[in-house]
Design a protein around this motif. Structure first.
Motif, short mmCIF file in Angstrom:
data_model
loop_
_atom_site.label_atom_id
_atom_site.label_comp_id
_atom_site.label_asym_id
_atom_site.label_seq_id
_atom_site.Cartn_x
_atom_site.Cartn_y
_atom_site.Cartn_z
N LYS A 102 0.83 -1.22 0.00
CA LYS A 102 0.00 0.00 0.00
C LYS A 102 0.85 1.26 0.00
O LYS A 102 0.33 2.37 0.00
CB LYS A 102 -0.90 0.01 1.24
CG LYS A 102 -1.88 -1.16 1.30
CD LYS A 102 -2.57 -1.22 2.66
CE LYS A 102 -3.43 -2.47 2.80
NZ LYS A 102 -3.97 -2.62 4.16
N SER A 103 2.16 1.10 0.03
CA SER A 103 3.05 2.25 0.16
C SER A 103 3.93 2.39 -1.08
O SER A 103 4.26 1.41 -1.74
CB SER A 103 3.94 2.09 1.40
OG SER A 103 4.95 3.07 1.43
N HIS A 104 4.29 3.64 -1.38
CA HIS A 104 5.24 3.91 -2.46
C HIS A 104 6.65 4.07 -1.92
O HIS A 104 7.59 4.29 -2.67
CB HIS A 104 4.84 5.17 -3.23
CG HIS A 104 3.66 4.99 -4.11
ND1 HIS A 104 2.36 4.90 -3.63
CD2 HIS A 104 3.56 4.85 -5.46
CE1 HIS A 104 1.53 4.74 -4.64
NE2 HIS A 104 2.23 4.71 -5.75
N GLY A 105 6.81 3.97 -0.60
CA GLY A 105 8.12 4.12 -0.01
C GLY A 105 8.64 5.54 -0.13
O GLY A 105 7.88 6.50 -0.27
N LEU A 106 9.94 5.67 -0.10
CA LEU A 106 10.61 6.97 -0.21
C LEU A 106 11.68 6.89 -1.29
O LEU A 106 12.35 5.87 -1.44
CB LEU A 106 11.32 7.32 1.12
CG LEU A 106 10.49 7.80 2.30
CD1 LEU A 106 11.40 7.85 3.53
CD2 LEU A 106 9.92 9.18 2.05
N GLU A 107 11.85 7.98 -2.04
CA GLU A 107 13.00 8.05 -2.91
C GLU A 107 14.24 8.24 -2.04
O GLU A 107 14.15 8.80 -0.94
CB GLU A 107 12.86 9.20 -3.89
CG GLU A 107 11.82 8.94 -4.96
CD GLU A 107 11.67 10.12 -5.92
OE1 GLU A 107 12.21 11.19 -5.61
OE2 GLU A 107 10.98 9.97 -6.95
#
Length: 1835
Positions: A1105-1110
């Motif tokens: 459900k998450s795109h995380g972090l760059e």
């Protein structure tokens, strides 16, 4: 076979190859052997000719294709063993079909056994090649086949086993059509099998499984019992070889098969395991460790092709069930079983004897892969690092490890020493004083007794099982025949030696009192002489298992073992006796008919006796590393060049540590991370957490920190670090990996013994301290002294332990500190082998290779932000800006955090007790490409942390440090695992309060991580009530801790769900204990591994459900979190840079959207303005404008929707979605309303303007008529052009004079004089000359002179004491100053708008405007004074403000009035028109037709509208181009501000700086004008002029199109000139201000040749267009535009629609792009407070503080009462609306500015900066270039 017949050419196998073979077998009675038998000829096989004629292929020529027929008819009915010749036949022929010949209607018992025979000889896989051939005597019989099938179930069963493939033919086999049909049917079978042949590999597999051959082998060995170690392929091949006459031609061929047989079988095994290419192209550890779809699935069974993947997955999770994976049925096997079941649905004709014949055990037994073959196949195909990882995990599973491994292809024996290097064993034993001592040693270094087990001959008992009973009877350390999944098809274990260690626990129940190694040689020892010799030499005790003692091939070997003086124990499987001592240390034990436990006990006692004998002899101890000295084996480390080089380099470093005390190593070799680094960290925290009026102290701390860095920098770099950096910089990736692994291994080996001793002392001393504390509570005074002494001693041991901990992470930490010190002084370190800028790249490469990086230094309790940032920058450079999902873990010390992470992802975080490793480490786990479709990130960043709730030396909980760590990792993690040991309520409360507080802080700063609670070591996990009870108890505790934490954080929360989204059912996990039994011999608990798998599933649910972090955002997040934590007040201090960056991006997009709407509305406004001027519309409605804007509005809404729903940062953006939707809606309403107001104002002014326009038109027409009259008089006279011009000029001058006399004269405007008169009338009492000395209200330093406090002033007595009466007016506090300046600026800008609304360029100047302006200013001041304020303005304020505004706007009013006069003053206007009128006059004189003259008049009338339209449209397009392409104007507000500051620095103009500081909006407008002017000048030739030319040509074309359409329409409808004119002007009403009224006075009645008129206009319009274009220049462009149409004004109107609120401390303007935005005001960087005239309390010195540092202090400021700067929001009003993050960030730009303009600032303010001599030392180091660079770096 010579009698065989040839088939005709019509019979062929069309698709078959060069030489294919068919095998015929079955009943001899079903075939008639005769000369015309096409397939078989006349010779029938029999026992005499079996070895020759029957097995010799029969060659047939079939249309060019050779087909061989092998005749085995009748041989299945004999007892003849055919496997030797059959082996030859299979290898020499490509068999495509087995044809089972059966007599139709006469199925015999022998026929029923035919398929069983075939399966027995050729294996189960042969059935796919079988078809039945039914033969008949007469044709009539063939018709009965269907009935036979229905009646005979046995026949039906045979058909089903053959896939229901059958054919019929005559038993004579002499019919060509029948043979052709048979060949076609066989060809079809070949195609169905995808042209696959029956291969030798299939035959070899069948051969291995034949029980008759295995039993024969056992009989040859004289043992009637089943072999314990299964018969090998080698033995089988040897027996086959013996059965064939070596003198025959078959002998040599079988010898060749012997050499290749094993290899082929192994190849087949590898193919089945999908490893066929992997023994050349190795499996890599990196590929295995990446996250795949398989990682999230739990498999107790799998398909054969997935065995390797499943095995590795389970092994990495330390699941010892990796050896017990079931194979799932294939679809083919399932279908076959289903068919077999279907056959027995009819029980009526069931025949047990027939069924038993058809379904024997061998028939149904599957060709299973042995579990140890799976393990060893992976081992053989793995690279060095995967092998090491495998063996390490096998050791953790308490499995035996491969010690000597024969290569399955070359039989070369390898000693995989490298794989043991990371394994350590720990054990406890009693010393001579009967005290328990602990030991932990690397297994390759440990010296222990070794017991070796061998087998001679075939035995009935399992040797491996017997060894297991000695080590751990509850766990199968060595795999044996009775283990689940065992089979007789083992290929890769023969000759393998495995080793395992027994580790005692120091208890009386230990089987052995010391650590003992056990080695097990698989297979018969006599067949593996090298392994036997090595084990014999190195073993302390030898154990030989054999049936009985016979004189046979092994006699000599056994005799040698017996003669050796080392202890020897015989185990006889055919002997029933117990332990018998034959000679000293020589024993025999019988096994037959004895229980295993009895045998095991006897063996244990015998071994212990032997070991006690050897205890005094060190030479009898076994050291694993010494195996490498043995001859005849290959040592992996020696044969791998990279491994060898890596070891040499690491050993070189290790040698440098010799003769150094372990507690002094760090101090000597790693000085940068020692005392100086810790001092710097302490000072940094003090600096961030300073309180009170500590300006002097802050400066001193900063200087001390700088000095510490300099001291760090000058420290000598030792040879140890030089060597490390040199090696890691010069090695290849693989060599570097070996080097780092070796270095870690050798450092661990070097320190482990001393650390073990120190750990023991540490815990022993701690136990004593705890006992004294308990006693202390009872007898306090007596034990106080002792307690202090013991604590001091414990403190000393703790420090020694910390100093002695030395590993790879400390070397990396040192590199980090070398980098930070070099970066601080911007100079390379002397002796450093490379430039310091290269160091982060080394660490980044290590992270990519799978090594952890220290994120927080646990010893210093500090994050090395500069180092971590640099490493992440390099990571981005190498990998790209990848997205990572951060998984962090929190928990108490030794609760299993690292173990849990290691088990989840196959990592290798250090797992050891004690506080040796502290802080936090991060490690990358790669996500496979397949998983990236489900997980929207590229890596998982796993963050492991030190334990919370750790007791310090004084016995107090380090709550602050725990809070710091918890807040940091929770803020960093997308998901945090909260690890709790057990369910102890007190422990729960202590850790949960910390955790809840951390999550509460995250919510308050708009970070939304998630969490999962993991309860470790729950021994009784049951579903249902107990589980729910535990969850309910946790929920109650969480809610209770939430209330407690809410008080600390000043936050309203009643339950945990108020703080974080949390599902008590899904987000709480209960874990069984890690070990299945008691360490050190207990294996990991499989249930623990299942719990880990469940946790991974939950992790996947959260992660998906998450795109995380760059990585760039991660870098910023780390910095933000740490900066906030350094300031202690986290929520107040946290600066969410990612959120800020995302908001800035949103601002930029908003600017684009708003510009798009404004640009569209400008075009709409222009069209409507043209229509109003042309009088085609008389009103403008709001709905009409909205409709016009609808299309563009839809585009903007779509763009917004895409940004909020699809952007990578959509989770952050969503918080602003509603507010920005409202903003866009308000913007649309505003621009629609503003446009409607402007257009309606123009409509209102129409009647006033009409008189002016009518008068001008009247004059034009009068001149036109009179010039025509004059022309008519001169027409017939002979007069030259010169005289004609003189006549016209004289006439023109007279006419203009006359018009001028009749028109009121135009006067020059004098705005200032008019305002003076107005003010004189208002303030009659005041001197007229007083206002001559007015101040510019917009640039005054202070408004104190303009303010009078009311009598009811709220200034308190204390305040009056603080501010003396003499200085009260000069001490106007900053808030009031800011409010008045904001009022002044706003009145100024609104006044300018008001002046623009007068439309002076069209309407002319009127003195009433001045009155209106003065009234407006007065009303604003009165309204302001009536607010809740304790002061009023003086009259001088009003006068100065009015005059200041008039002075500012004077130029605009004058310029606009000049434009009005140029358009309406007859003298000026007609001076411009004389040339045009003379041209018409000439044509009249020359007798031109009315059509021609009318055409020229039209073109002359069109000239000004076209010109105005070209300039206006170009200006709009140019504004759009500049908005897009001009670097300074194409972004958000922050970007614009940055360019303004750069320009100011380049110009170095102090006056401009002060305008910028005091009146930012004015400076912004001025800057935009300058930028636009510069752009127009630079781009005029390449952009502006081409645009203008394009617009001119476009309008030219539109005019001609309108002319042509009007002409065509009039000519077709017989219309007149008026109709033509109406139609022509109507078409142009949208694009030009040109209507019929412009020609109302022109006589055109005689115009009737419209085609001529069109031609005239075409020619004249071209001339007009050229004339317009000739005047294009940078000077005429702005001069021909009205003020509101200029591109700079258009952009000012757009770009200045932003926030202009200034910081109440330093005056920095809020950089929010949106006016009236929601949320706090903020700026990226504040300024020096002294810029607003702010002084330090009780001084006249300007403040040198930056706001960010000011709000960290306890300094005070005054707003009617005193407030602490660090509590500035409490002052309310504007202070409460600003977000100022307390930190030490100070923009170098402003330091340069202060130094550059120090004297100017002193003069301007009449004051000097506080402590200038001190601060200037640092500030003066910045050059202008560095100041400008700092803008790019920080903004």
């Amino acid at each position: 076979m010579s009698g065989s017949a040839q088939l005709s050419d019509s019979i062929e196998l069309s698709s078959m190859g060069h030489r294919l073979t068919i095998v015929l077998f079955g009943n001899a009675a079903a075939v008639r052997f005769q000369q015309d038998n096409i397939l078989l000829g006349e010779i029938q096989p029999n026992i005499e000719n079996v070895a020759t004629s029957m097995t010799v292929p029969l060659q047939m020529k079939i249309s060019g294709c050779c087909v061989s027929v092998i005749n085995l008819i009748g041989l299945h009915e004999t007892a003849l063993d055919l496997h030797p010749p059959t082996d030859q036949l299979v290898n020499e022929n490509e068999i495509i079909a087995f044809v089972f010949v059966v007599r139709l209607g006469q199925l015999t018992d022998a026929d029923k056994m035919g398929l069983e025979w075939l399966q027995k000889v050729f294996g189960d896989r042969v059935l796919q090649f079988v078809m039945i051939l039914f033969t008949y005597e007469s044709q009539e019989e063939s018709d009965s086949i269907i009935d036979d099938l229905k009646k005979n179930s046995a026949l039906d069963l045979l058909l089903k086993k053959c896939g229901e493939r059958y054919h019929t033919c005559s038993k004579n086999m002499n019919s060509q059509p029948e043979m052709k049909d048979l060949m076609n049917r066989i060809e079809q079978l070949f195609i169905e099998n995808k042209q696959q042949r029956y291969t030798s590999q299939m035959y070899n597999t069948a051969l291995r499984e034949r029980p008759d051959l295995q039993s024969e082998d056992l009989q040859n060995r004289t043992s009637p019992k089943e072999s314990m170690e299964y018969t090998t392929t080698t033995e089988t091949t040897e027996r086959l070889e013996a059965e064939v006459d070596t003198n025959s031609e078959d002998g040599p061929k079988l010898n060749l098969r012997k050499e290749s047989g094993i290899s082929e079988e192994v190849e087949h095994l590898f193919q089945r395991l999908c490893l066929d290419n992997r023994h050349q192209c190795k499996l890599k550890a990196a590929d295995v460790l990446q996250l795949t779809a398989y990682s999230f699935q739990s498999h107790e069974s799998c398909a054969e092709k997935d065995l390797i993947q499943t095995f590795l997955q389970k092994l990495l999770m330390m699941n010892y069930r990796a050896r017990y994976i079931k194979i799932e049925e294939t679809k083919k096997q399932h279908d076959k079983k289903q068919r077999d079941n279907d056959l027995f649905e009819d029980e009526g004709d069931a025949d047990v004897f027939a069924d038993m014949l058809l379904f024997t055990e061998e028939t149904n037994r599957r060709d299973a892969i042995h579990p140890m073959d799976v393990q060893m196949a992976v081992f053989h195909c793995a690279d060095s690092f995967l092998k090491q990882l495998m063996v390490t995990k096998l050791s953790q599973c308490q499995y035996a490890l491969p010690l000597l491994v024969p290569d399955p292809f070359t039989q070369e024996i390898e000693f995989p020493l490298w794989t043991f290097r990371q394994i350590s064993k720990s054990w406890k034993m009693k010393d001579g004083k009967n005290e328990i001592i602990s030991q932990i040693q690397p297994v390759w270094k440990a010296e222990t007794p070794m017991v070796a087990f061998f087998r001679f001959g075939s035995v009935s008992s399992s040797k491996s099982q017997l060894i297991n009973s000695l080590i751990n009877e509850k766990h199968d350390t060595f795999f044996h025949r009775n283990c689940l999944g065992s089979s007789k098809t083992r290929l890769l274990m023969d000759g393998v030696v495995e080793i395992a260690w027994y580790c005692p626990s120091g208890k009386d129940t230990d089987k052995f009192t010391q650590c003992v190694a056990f080695c097990n040689l698989h297979g018969a020892a006599g067949d593996h002489k090298t392994q036997l010799q090595i084990l014999t030499e190195m073993a302390s005790v030898k154990v030989v298992i054999l049936p009985r003692l016979d004189r046979n091939d092994s006699t000599a070997q056994i005799q040698n073992l017996y003669k050796d003086r080392k202890p020897l124990i015989f185990l006889f499987t055919e002997d029933e006796s117990s332990v018998v001592k034959m000679r000293p240390w020589k024993y025999k034990i019988g096994i037959k008919d004895r229980s295993q436990s009895d045998v095991s006990e006897d063996l244990k006692q015998a071994i212990n006796k032997c070991l006690s004998f050897l205890s005094s002899e060190s030479s009898s101890l076994f050291k694993l590393e010494d195996v490498s000295k043995c001859l005849g084996i290959r040592v992996d480390e020696d044969h791998d060049v990279d491994c060898r080089r890596g070891k040499e380099a690491a050993q070189q470093m290790r040698d440098l540590l010799e003769e150094k005390e372990i507690t002094e190593i760090k101090e000597s070799f790693l000085p940068c991370q020692g005392k100086l680094w810790r001092q710097w960290c302490e000072k940094n925290k003090e600096l961030h957490r300073s309180q009170g009026n500590e300006t002097d102290m802050v400066k001193k701390q900063e200087q001390d920190m700088k000095k510490t860095r300099e001291d760090q920098h000058v420290l000598d770099i030792c040879e140890f670090m030089k060597l490390f950096i040199t090696e890691i910089n010069s090695q290849s990736p693989n060599e570097k990996m070996f080097f780092l692994k070796w270095l870690a291994i050798l450092l661990d080996e070097y320190t482990s013994a001393d650390l073990s001793v120190l750990h023991y002392k540490y815990y022993e001393k701690w136990s004593e301290v705890l006992k004294l504390k308990e006693t202390n509570s009872i007898t306090e005074q007596k034990t106080a002294t002792n307690l202090t002494d013991e604590q001091t001693e414990h403190d000393r041991i703790s420090k020694e332990l910390q100093a002695a901990t030395f590993g790879l992470e400390h070397i990396l930490r040192e590199i980090g500190q070398i980098y930070e010190s070099c970066q601080s002084v911007d100079e390379n370190k002397e002796g450093l082998p490379c430039d310091f800028s290269c160091l982060p790249s080394l660490a980044a490469e290590m992270m990519i290779s799978g090594f952890p990086l220290e994120l927080m230094d646990g010893d210093a309790a500090h994050v090395p932000v500069v180092w971590v940032t640099a490493v992440l920058d390099q990571l981005i450079q190498k990998l790209g800006d990848q997205r990572v999902f951060v998984l962090s873990v929190l928990g108490i010390q030794s609760s299993g955090k690292s173990t849990m992470l290691n088990t989840m992802f196959g990592l290798q975080f250090a797992v050891s007790a004690g506080r040796c490793t502290r802080g936090a480490f991060m490690q990358l786990v790669k996500v496979s490409e397949e998983m990236k479709e489900q997980l929207k990130f590229d890596f998982i960043l796993v963050v492991d942390t030190e334990g919370l709730h750790t007791l310090e030396l004084d016995g107090r909980l380090t709550r602050h440090q725990d809070n710091e760590l918890a807040t940091f990792v929770v803020g960093l993690g997308n998901l945090t695992l909260i690890n709790i040991l057990g369910e102890n309520p007190s422990e729960l409360q202590e850790i949960l309060q910390i955790v809840v507080q951390a999550f509460m802080r995250m919510k308050k700063v708009n970070l939304y991580p998630s969490c999962v609670f993991v309860h470790q070591n729950i021994s009784d996990i049951t579903a249902g009530e107990k589980n729910m009870e535990g969850r309910s108890r946790l929920q109650e505790t969480l809610n209770e801790m939430t209330k407690i934490a809410a008080k600390d954080e000043v936050y309203v929360a009643e339950c945990f769900s108020d703080v974080i989204t949390f599902d008590i059912r899904k987000d709480v996990k209960y874990f069984t204990p890690l070990w299945e039994g008691s360490p050190p011999m207990a294996p990991p608990n499989p249930s623990y591994c299942e719990n880990i798998q469940e946790l991974k599933t939950t992790f996947f649910s959260h992660a998906s459900k998450s795109h995380g972090l760059e990585l760039t955002h991660l870098k910023v997040r780390i910095n933000d979190l740490w900066e906030a934590l350094l300031n202690e007040r986290f929520v107040f201090s946290f600066r969410n840079s990612l959120e800020i960056a995302t908001y800035r991006k949103l601002e930029t997009e908003y600017s684009k959207w708003s510009w798009s709407l404004r640009r569209t509305m400008l075009d709409i406004e222009n069209n409507l303005y043209n229509n109003i001027e042309n009088k085609t519309i008389d009103r403008v409605s709001e709905s009409h404008l909205q409709e016009k804007l609808k299309a563009k509005s839809g585009e903007v809404e779509k763009s917004m929707s895409e940004l909020f729903e699809k952007d990578k940062d959509k989770d952050i953006l969503k918080q602003w979605k509603a507010s920005f939707n409202i903003k866009i809606k308000e913007l649309k309403e505003n621009i629609v309303g503003e446009t409607m107001r402007k257009l309606n104002e123009i409509l209102k002014q129409q009647h006033i303007k009409k008189a002016i326009d009518d008068q001008r038109t009247c004059h034009e027409n009068t001149l036109l008529v009179k010039s025509k009259e004059l022309a008519m008089k001169l027409k017939d006279k002979a007069i030259n052009e010169t005289n004609l011009k003189k006549e016209f000029d004289s006439f023109w001058t007279d006419c203009v004079k006359k018009i001028s006399a009749e028109t009121p004269p135009f006067k020059d405007t004098d705005v200032l004089k008019d305002m003076q008169k107005l003010l004189s009338d208002i303030y009659k009492g005041g001197p007229v000359e007083a206002w001559t000395y007015t101040k510019d209200v917009f640039s005054v330093l202070s408004y104190s002179d303009y303010v009078q406090f009311k009598k009811s002033s709220e200034i308190t007595a204390d305040a009056k004491n603080e501010i003396s009466d003499a200085n009260l007016d000069s001490k106007l506090y900053q808030e009031v100053e800011a409010q008045i300046r904001a009022l002044v600026n706003d009145i100024g800008h609104q006044a300018e708008k008001k002046i623009m609304s007068y439309n002076i360029a069209k309407m002319g100047y009127n003195k009433t405007y001045i009155q209106d302006l003065a009234d407006y200013i007065k009303a604003r001041i009165v309204d302001y004074e009536q607010g809740p304020r304790n002061y009023v303005f003086t009259n001088e304020f009003y006068m100065d403000l009015v005059i200041s505004i008039c002075k500012r706007e004077n130029k605009i009013i004058t310029d606009q009035h000049r434009m009005f006069r140029a358009a309406n003053d007859p003298v000026l206007y007609f001076e411009k028109k004389s040339k045009e009128y003379y041209s018409i006059f000439q044509k009249y004189c020359h007798g031109a037709k009315s059509d021609v003259i009318f055409g020229e008049i039209i073109c002359q009338k069109l000239k000004e509208p076209i010109q105005n339209s070209v300039y206006k449209n170009t200006a709009r397009d140019l504004a759009n181009e500049i908005r897009t392409n001009c670097e300074s104007l194409n972004g958000n507000r922050s970007k614009l501000e940055k360019h303004i500051l750069k320009t100011l620095a380049q110009q170095e103009d102090f006056e401009k700086y002060m305008i910028y500081l005091n009146n930012p909006k004015d400076h912004f407008r001025s800057f935009i004008r300058d930028e636009v002017s510069l752009y127009i000048t630079d781009k005029f030739k390449v952009s502006v002029r081409p645009k203008m030319k394009e617009k001119t040509e476009l309008l030219h074309q539109k005019v001609m199109d309108a002319v042509h359409k009007a002409t065509t329409k009039v000519n077709t409808t017989s219309g007149d000139v008026q109709k033509w004119l109406n139609d022509f002007t109507q078409q142009l009403s949208d694009v030009l201000i040109f209507s019929v009224k412009d020609l109302s006075g022109v006589n055109h009645d005689s115009v009737n040749d419209f085609s001529l008129l069109e031609d005239v206009i075409r020619v004249e319009l071209s001339s007009v267009s050229s004339e317009i274009q000739e005047k294009f220049s940078t000077e005429t462009f702005p001069g021909n535009l009205e003020q509101t149409d200029k591109p700079d004004e258009i952009l000012i109107d757009h770009l200045c629609q932003c926030c202009w609120v200034q910081c109440p401390f330093c005056g920095a303007t809020c950089t929010n792009t949106i006016e009236n935005h929601s949320g706090d005001h903020s700026v990226p960087f504040h300024r020096v407070n002294g810029f607003t005239g702010c002084c330090y309390r009780e001084t006249e010195n300007l403040s040198a503080h930056f706001c960010t540092s000011l709000v960290r202090t306890a300094d005070m400021f005054y707003t009617g009462q005193w407030f602490l700067c660090r509590e500035y929001r409490k002052a309310g009003n504007i202070y409460a609306e600003w977000s100022i993050t307390p930190d030490v960030s100070e923009l170098p730009y402003w330091k340069w500015f202060v130094c550059r303009f120090q004297e100017d600032l002193n003069k301007y303010f009449g004051k000097t900066f506080h402590m200038w001599d001190e601060i200037s030392k640092e500030w003066k180091q910045y050059s202008k270039e560095e100041a400008i660079e700092s803008l790019d770096k920080y903004i």
